[in-house]
Design a protein around this motif. Structure first.
Motif, PDB file in Angstrom:
ATOM      1  N   UNK A   1       0.810  -1.225   0.000  1.00 23.71           N
ATOM      2  CA  UNK A   1       0.000   0.000   0.000  1.00 23.71           C
ATOM      3  C   UNK A   1       0.840   1.271   0.000  1.00 23.71           C
TER       4      UNK A   1
ATOM      5  N   UNK B   1      -0.083  20.306  -3.500  1.00 22.74           N
ATOM      6  CA  UNK B   1      -1.297  20.125  -2.691  1.00 22.74           C
ATOM      7  C   UNK B   1      -1.519  18.668  -2.337  1.00 22.74           C
TER       8      UNK B   1
ATOM      9  N   UNK C   1       1.739   1.918  -3.459  1.00 25.09           N
ATOM     10  CA  UNK C   1       0.624   2.455  -4.244  1.00 25.09           C
ATOM     11  C   UNK C   1       0.462   3.947  -3.971  1.00 25.09           C
ATOM     12  N   UNK C   2       0.644   4.346  -2.700  1.00 20.29           N
ATOM     13  CA  UNK C   2       0.510   5.763  -2.364  1.00 20.29           C
ATOM     14  C   UNK C   2       1.578   6.576  -3.078  1.00 20.29           C
TER      15      UNK C   2
ATOM     16  N   UNK D   1      -0.512  11.723  -9.999  1.00 15.49           N
ATOM     17  CA  UNK D   1      -1.386  12.881  -9.847  1.00 15.49           C
ATOM     18  C   UNK D   1      -0.667  14.201 -10.097  1.00 15.49           C
TER      19      UNK D   1
ATOM     20  N   UNK E   1       1.109  10.850   2.955  1.00  5.51           N
ATOM     21  CA  UNK E   1       0.519   9.991   3.981  1.00  5.51           C
ATOM     22  C   UNK E   1       1.148  10.305   5.327  1.00  5.51           C
TER      23      UNK E   1
ATOM     24  N   UNK F   1      -6.056  -0.196  -7.497  1.00 10.70           N
ATOM     25  CA  UNK F   1      -5.191   0.891  -7.076  1.00 10.70           C
ATOM     26  C   UNK F   1      -5.901   1.831  -6.102  1.00 10.70           C
TER      27      UNK F   1
ATOM     28  N   UNK G   1      -7.292  10.633 -12.329  1.00 11.23           N
ATOM     29  CA  UNK G   1      -8.020  11.015 -11.122  1.00 11.23           C
ATOM     30  C   UNK G   1      -7.324  12.112 -10.354  1.00 11.23           C
TER      31      UNK G   1
ATOM     32  N   UNK H   1      -9.269  13.361  -5.463  1.00  7.81           N
ATOM     33  CA  UNK H   1      -9.118  13.251  -4.004  1.00  7.81           C
ATOM     34  C   UNK H   1      -9.079  14.600  -3.277  1.00  7.81           C
ATOM     35  N   UNK H   2      -8.229  15.582  -3.729  1.00 10.85           N
ATOM     36  CA  UNK H   2      -8.243  16.838  -2.972  1.00 10.85           C
ATOM     37  C   UNK H   2      -9.581  17.560  -3.069  1.00 10.85           C
TER      38      UNK H   2
ATOM     39  N   UNK I   1      -6.870   2.253   1.566  1.00  5.38           N
ATOM     40  CA  UNK I   1      -6.519   1.529   2.798  1.00  5.38           C
ATOM     41  C   UNK I   1      -5.443   2.284   3.563  1.00  5.38           C
TER      42      UNK I   1
ATOM     43  N   UNK J   1      -6.240   0.193  -2.748  1.00  5.39           N
ATOM     44  CA  UNK J   1      -4.970   0.091  -2.024  1.00  5.39           C
ATOM     45  C   UNK J   1      -4.605   1.433  -1.408  1.00  5.39           C
ATOM     46  N   UNK J   2      -4.788   2.517  -2.170  1.00  9.62           N
ATOM     47  CA  UNK J   2      -4.454   3.832  -1.629  1.00  9.62           C
ATOM     48  C   UNK J   2      -5.452   4.214  -0.530  1.00  9.62           C
TER      49      UNK J   2
ATOM     50  N   UNK K   1     -12.246  15.475  -0.980  1.00 14.63           N
ATOM     51  CA  UNK K   1     -11.948  15.415   0.447  1.00 14.63           C
ATOM     52  C   UNK K   1     -11.947  16.801   1.069  1.00 14.63           C
TER      53      UNK K   1
ATOM     54  N   UNK L   1     -10.804   8.336  -2.022  1.00 10.35           N
ATOM     55  CA  UNK L   1     -10.105   7.298  -2.809  1.00 10.35           C
ATOM     56  C   UNK L   1     -11.010   6.100  -3.050  1.00 10.35           C
TER      57      UNK L   1
ATOM     58  N   UNK M   1      -4.912   5.518   3.672  1.00  8.26           N
ATOM     59  CA  UNK M   1      -5.176   6.930   3.981  1.00  8.26           C
ATOM     60  C   UNK M   1      -5.298   7.175   5.477  1.00  8.26           C
TER      61      UNK M   1
END
Lengths: 543, 502, 113
Positions: free
Chosen positions: A507, C101, A510-511, A518, C105, B298, B238, B242-243, B304, B301-302, B246, B315, B306
């Motif tokens: 994970x 931005x 992936x992040x 992005x 994590x 994907x 994407x 998310x920003x 999970x 996974x991301x 969220x 996500x 956060x």
């Protein structure tokens, strides 16, 4: 009337769970837990072979029905839930979070009894899902690190298993006449459908996890060890039967799937013997009992598999009968652990004698319920290697249960005059009595054979000798068992732990990849690239 | 051909009302100011729901689409509005979600006493109605250029919702969203130019009859689809989602995540299923399905990983958008396509719209109570906000696809289509996606259910707001009962077998 | 080279320039300009289409003209909104950068509302 009973079987527990939205109801729910299974018990007595109850007029029409094996298991499971519910009212009194306990209990109850009355596949899946959610909550309830881990493992494996079952169900639904969703039609279509062997494998693995077949049994010792005592009783006694009823309902006795029967018989017998081997190295009585449950479920699976392989049409009822005895006895044994924990060692003698008789009964000691259960499944087991393995497993069961009786004394209360409250002792004694009486009553009621046959000298001896050998081994284990290696409870769970660690390590990667994707230039290039790729795919596909 | 091209049907005026009423609502709210905006918005959304019900009833009764031809100018010169089963379902879903969101938002976007007009409430309520109008145009428009205008309207209404609080972070998210969406819509517009050049019409029904598989059409289809994917935030496009989702206030996030991305998704559906089915190839359908599968794995996974609840839910949207695109390899470009795949896909849309909106609102209540939404510090919230946690759990169950939620029936139908068309790999994706969803949903639930003493603070969260969230979560949970309906609304107006023989 | 082809090539060049600017320019204002250049390229494409439609016998196909007018209005509105957001962002953050931005994590980027 029977329609109402069938719906109320899961419906009353669900309604009570919904009523727990009100805080005032929630905190007062514990004493009512014993009443919730009542419709199930009545339905088991009155609604066997009643016409199926079907509702609605849409594309999907939920259907409830009760066949003889289902009614048998429903009845004994309802008995256990009633006794355990009464036990829980005392056991959980004053404990934290009574509301959460009650809601999880009722959800698991609705799912557990719902499994027996669901006659179509989506309804069965719903019952399995409710069961998983509720049972996870019960395992989680004490919130110790052990309980959390067990709950995570349980829900993970259960959801995986249900996914396999779901795929099998969808495949079956495409093979039934008119796309019927009834389990009966699915089972009838199974032997001749395309992709039969894949579907069979999905069903066996899916329901095998639910019933705790090796190597997918790992959740049972952990979960049954971690849950509060009454919850362990219903989990180990009643809840694991969801896997058994699934196998019984979906796998028809048909020569076309004899190979699947043989596979199931091998897996079942391996489970039955392996669980004994690991179980005798365990120290905590609840964990020992859980391994015994694994072993017994393996035995039932072997009965089902061998019955299919032999084409024994009486197998479903007989296998359910055996499993039904296990519901009562294993439930009683878990309740016993709580009773012992509340009683001082010097007051325990009578209790332990009764426990020992019941425990050895599971190995087949005449004339206990266990004896008649073992006698009943002789037919489906046949007389090949499976019968031999079954006799060995009876030896092992006796050994394991005597090991349990020895280990259970270690949890006795330390206070000199401690005595179990009537709210604990009562349900335990009731279940103990039921495990002795109910199998004989059922044996008399059902077309299983006559009592006279069971008491033929040969039959008696066949029941007795494994118990004698098992007893001798138990004495040996008590003397020299200290040298045995200590297997961690959940044995092969370390493999799963490794896989989970590997997946968790993915994970953060992936992040990191997400942060790159992005960025504005990357994303804009991807936009152009996707347009080009789409154009290429449209052109290439035309070629 | 899916539509009767050029005949207005009785009841067609309903379609005009469905667009005009929210547009008038925007003007009225703007004119009367923020003090009255909330009431106007709720009334208009309720009226929109009534109109959606009327349209759906009419479509069901007729067994054929409703058509309205503007000014009696027939396509290709004129513009038609059409409501088939797909559009009726989307209108119903949109108005139901908006209704619950509007009830929920009353507390957050009330005009304070003593102030005549407040900026944030006015923007929120007018943009909410603008989104309803724009979405209804998306669902009802019968030609590709009107759809372009609808897309832009939708973006312009959604962007201000992201930046309601005016902080640098949300302004940046809004600007990213706007710029990327604009790039997407220009690609779409370029595609419409090519199509008009090739066929002299942009009317969907006429195009379906005329479209040939040539180079210009191929490029047009690719450009339009890519542009729409950018607006839908399908992985890997994407970046803005998310920003933006969220960062927005909870009520706005619910609309953005639940509804706004479905607008552009719906246009992909129209383009691939109705306008250009003869052009789209199985390879292209597999490609877009693969993007969907990548999004599921994907995004989950991301999600999970956060640390914050709202980002996790955002996500989760990235992942769930992937599910929507699995319908294409199952329904497009096959010799024997599965009509059930389209029903399954639409049910997934409805399920995600309701469940995700409820989940964002639940996350908003958690934030309001605790003053933060760090996942690690959510322990014991179930004691303080049992109804909110129940709503979160129910919407999570809908996302995972457990019965009786709509997600379950959707999963069943998609699985069945995947297996019937011998594409077992999509079945694997569907199943694995559900399990990954379970990871983050139950991870959060386990934390909230833990016992802590003393329980966390409750803040100013009222029972009424909790009940609204629970109501929407219950809607998501019982959507599966759509399977009990004797007729399948989604299939009304679809050809007997989806896809045109090639 | 006929004038239709010339228009077409000009439109394609503009669109290409716009896409390049969109990818390469870090500044929001430049991205907004790039989008407008890209949009102009697309509008030219509509002009080409109108001209080609005219070959069918009409003096000129009016529909693409109507579409372009609408497109220009939409593009204008979009530009206005984007510039307004850029200004607000510059006022709030001191600079108008689009990157930075992405919250890493483990980091709490502050209250979302």
């Amino acid at each position: 009337m029977t329609e109402f009973l069938l719906v109320a079987t899961p419906g009353l527990p669900l309604a009570l769970a919904a009523a727990c939205v009100l805080p005032a109801v929630r905190v007062r729910m514990l004493p009512l837990l014993a009443l919730a299974p009542a419709p199930g018990l009545v339905a088991a007595l009155l609604a066997v072979h009643a016409p199926p109850a079907t509702f609605g007029a849409g594309l999907y029409r939920p259907t409830f029905a009760l066949d003889a094996p289902g009614a048998l298991l429903l009845g004994v499971a309802a008995l256990l839930w009633i006794a355990a519910g009464a036990y829980a009212a005392t056991y959980q009194r004053g404990a934290a979070n009574p509301g959460r306990f009650a809601v999880c209990w009722l959800l698991a109850l609705a799912g557990c009894l719902g499994v027996f009355v669901a006659a179509d596949m989506p309804l069965l899946y719903l019952a399995l899902a409710l069961l998983t959610l509720g049972a996870t909550g019960l395992v989680f309830h004490d919130e110790t690190p052990r309980a959390r881990r067990a709950a995570a493992l349980y829900i993970g494996l259960a959801l995986c298993a249900e996914s396999l079952v779901l795929v099998a169900m969808v495949t079956l639904a495409s093979a039934t006449p008119d796309g019927s969703l009834l389990i009966r039609d699915a089972a009838a279509a199974l032997p001749a459908m395309p992709g039969r062997d894949t579907t069979l494998l999905l069903l066996i693995v899916g329901f095998g996890v639910k019933a705790g077949l090796v190597p997918l049994h790992v959740w049972m010792p952990l979960a049954h060890g971690a849950a509060p005592m009454p919850a362990s009783a219903v989990l180990s006694g009643a809840v694991v039967k969801a896997g058994i009823i699934g196998l019984l309902r979906f796998l028809p006795v048909d020569s076309a799937i004899a190979h699947a029967g043989s596979l199931l018989a091998v897996a079942g017998m391996l489970t039955a013997l392996y669980a004994v081997a690991v179980g005798i190295t365990q120290q905590h009585p609840k964990v020992v009992l859980a391994y015994s449950s694994v072993s017994q479920m393996g035995f039932v699976a072997a009965v089902i598999g061998a019955g299919i392989a032999h084409g024994d049409a009486a197998m479903p009822l007989l296998a359910a009968f055996y499993a039904g005895h296990h519901v009562l006895l294993k439930g009683a044994m878990f309740l016993l652990v709580g009773v012992v924990a509340a009683t001082s060692a010097d007051r325990l003698r009578g209790t332990l004698v009764l426990a020992a008789v019941l425990a050895v009964g599971l190995g087949g000691l005449p004339p206990t319920g266990g004896f008649i259960a073992k006698y009943a499944v002789k037919g489906p087991l046949g007389d090949g290697w499976v019968a031999t393995a079954a006799a060995v497993s009876a030896v092992g069961t006796t050994l394991l249960m005597l090991h349990f009786v020895r280990r259970v004394q270690t949890v006795a209360a330390t206070a000199p005059d401690a005595r179990a409250a009537p709210g604990l002792a009562g349900p335990w004694l009731a279940m103990a009595a039921a495990s002795l009486v109910v199998p004989w009553a059922l044996y008399a009621m059902l077309p299983l054979g006559t009592a006279g046959d069971a008491f033929a000298p040969y039959a008696l001896w066949a029941g007795l000798w494994p118990v004698l050998i098992g007893g001798a081994l138990a004495i040996a284990l008590a003397r020299w068992g200290a040298g045995l290696p200590r297997v961690p409870d959940g044995d092969v769970v370390v493999v799963i732990d490794g896989a989970v660690r590997g997946a968790s390590a993915a994970t953060p990667r992936a992040v990191a990849a997400d942060a790159v994707l992005r960025r504005w230039p990357a994303a804009t290039l991807l936009l152009v690239g996707i347009a080009a790729a789409l154009a290429a795919a449209i052109t290439a596909g035309r070629g | 051909m899916p539509f009767v091209a050029d005949l207005a049907t009785p009841g067609g005026a309903l379609l005009v009302l469905a667009i005009a009423v929210p547009a008038i609502g925007v003007l009225a709210a703007f004119a009367l100011g923020s003090r009255h905006a909330a009431r106007i918005a709720i009334a208009v959304v309720a009226a929109g729901f009534a109109l959606a019900v009327a349209v759906a009833a009419r479509v069901l009764a007729d067994g054929a689409p409703l058509v309205y031809v503007l000014g009696n100018w027939r396509p290709p010169l004129g513009v038609a509005l059409r409501a088939d089963g797909l559009a009726a379902v989307m209108m119903l879903v949109t108005t139901v979600v908006l209704f619950f969101v509007a009830l929920f938002a009353r507390a957050d976007f009330a005009t304070p006493a003593g102030v005549r007009d407040a900026r944030a409430p006015l923007v929120f309520w007018t943009m909410l109605l603008a989104i309803l109008a724009a979405l209804n145009v998306c669902f009802l428009a019968g030609d590709l250029f009107t759809l372009y205008v609808a897309l832009e309207l939708l973006t312009f209404a959604a962007v201000p919702l992201v930046a309601l609080d005016g902080s640098a972070e949300t302004l940046r998210a809004a600007l990213r969203y706007l710029l990327f969406a604009l790039a997407g819509s220009l690609l779409y517009l370029a595609g419409t130019a090519l199509l008009y050049g090739a066929y002299g019409t942009l009317d969907i029904a006429l195009l379906a009859g005329r479209a040939r598989a040539d180079a210009a059409t191929t490029v047009a289809a690719a450009l339009m689809t890519a542009g729409l994917l950018a607006k839908t935030a399908l992985f890997p496009l994407h970046l803005w989602l998310p920003p933006a989702h969220a960062g927005a206030p909870a009520a706005a996030s619910a609309v953005l995540s639940g509804l706004v991305v479905k607008g552009s998704y719906f246009i992909v559906l129209r383009l691939w299923l109705d306008a250009l089915p003869a052009v789209i190839t199985p390879a292209a359908a597999q490609f877009i399905g693969a993007l969907g599968a990548a999004a599921i794995v994907f995004g989950s996974a991301v999600a999970i990983a956060q640390p914050r609840l709202k980002l996790m839910v955002a996500y989760s949207t990235v992942a769930q958008i992937g599910y929507l695109f699995l319908l294409f390899p199952l329904a497009v470009g096959l010799a024997h396509p599965e009509a059930t795949a389209i029903t399954g896909g639409m049910l997934q849309v409805a399920s995600h719209a309701t469940a995700k909106a409820a989940m964002f609102m639940a996350a908003g209540l958690v934030y309001a109570a605790l003053g933060h939404d760090r996942v690690a510090d959510l322990t014991g919230v179930a004691r303080t906000l049992p109804i909110t946690v129940a709503a979160f759990a129910l919407s999570g169950i809908a996302l995972i696809g457990l019965p009786p939620a709509g997600g379950f029936v959707a999963k069943w139908l998609l699985l069945s289509a995947a297996l019937a068309t011998a594409q077992w790999w999509w079945a694997v994706v569907i199943v694995v996606g559900g399990l990954l969803t379970a990871c983050y949903v139950f991870g959060v639930l386990g934390r909230t259910l833990a016992t802590v003493d003393p329980p966390p603070p409750r803040g100013a969260v009222t029972r009424g707001r909790e009940a609204v969230v629970l109501g929407l979560a219950i809607v998501a949970t019982v959507l599966g009962f759509a399977a009990f309906a004797p007729v399948d609304l989604v299939q009304v107006g679809r050809p007997p077998v989806a896809g045109v023989p090639r | 080279m006929g004038d239709v082809t010339l228009f077409g090539v000009a439109g394609a060049v503009l669109a290409g320039l716009g896409v390049y600017g969109l990818i390469a320019s870090p500044q929001p204002l430049r991205k907004i300009l790039a989008l407008n250049v890209l949009g102009t390229g697309v509008f030219l494409l509509f002009g080409v289409v109108a001209r080609r439609g005219a070959a069918a016998g009409l003096g000129a196909d009016p529909v693409p003209q109507a579409l372009v007018i609408t497109g220009i209005v939409v593009a204008f509105a979009a530009t206005a909104l984007a510039v307004a957001l850029t200004l607000a962002l510059t006022r709030a953050a001191g600079s108008a950068s689009l990157e930075s931005d992405a919250p890493a994590v483990g980091e709490d980027p502050g209250p979302p509302r």
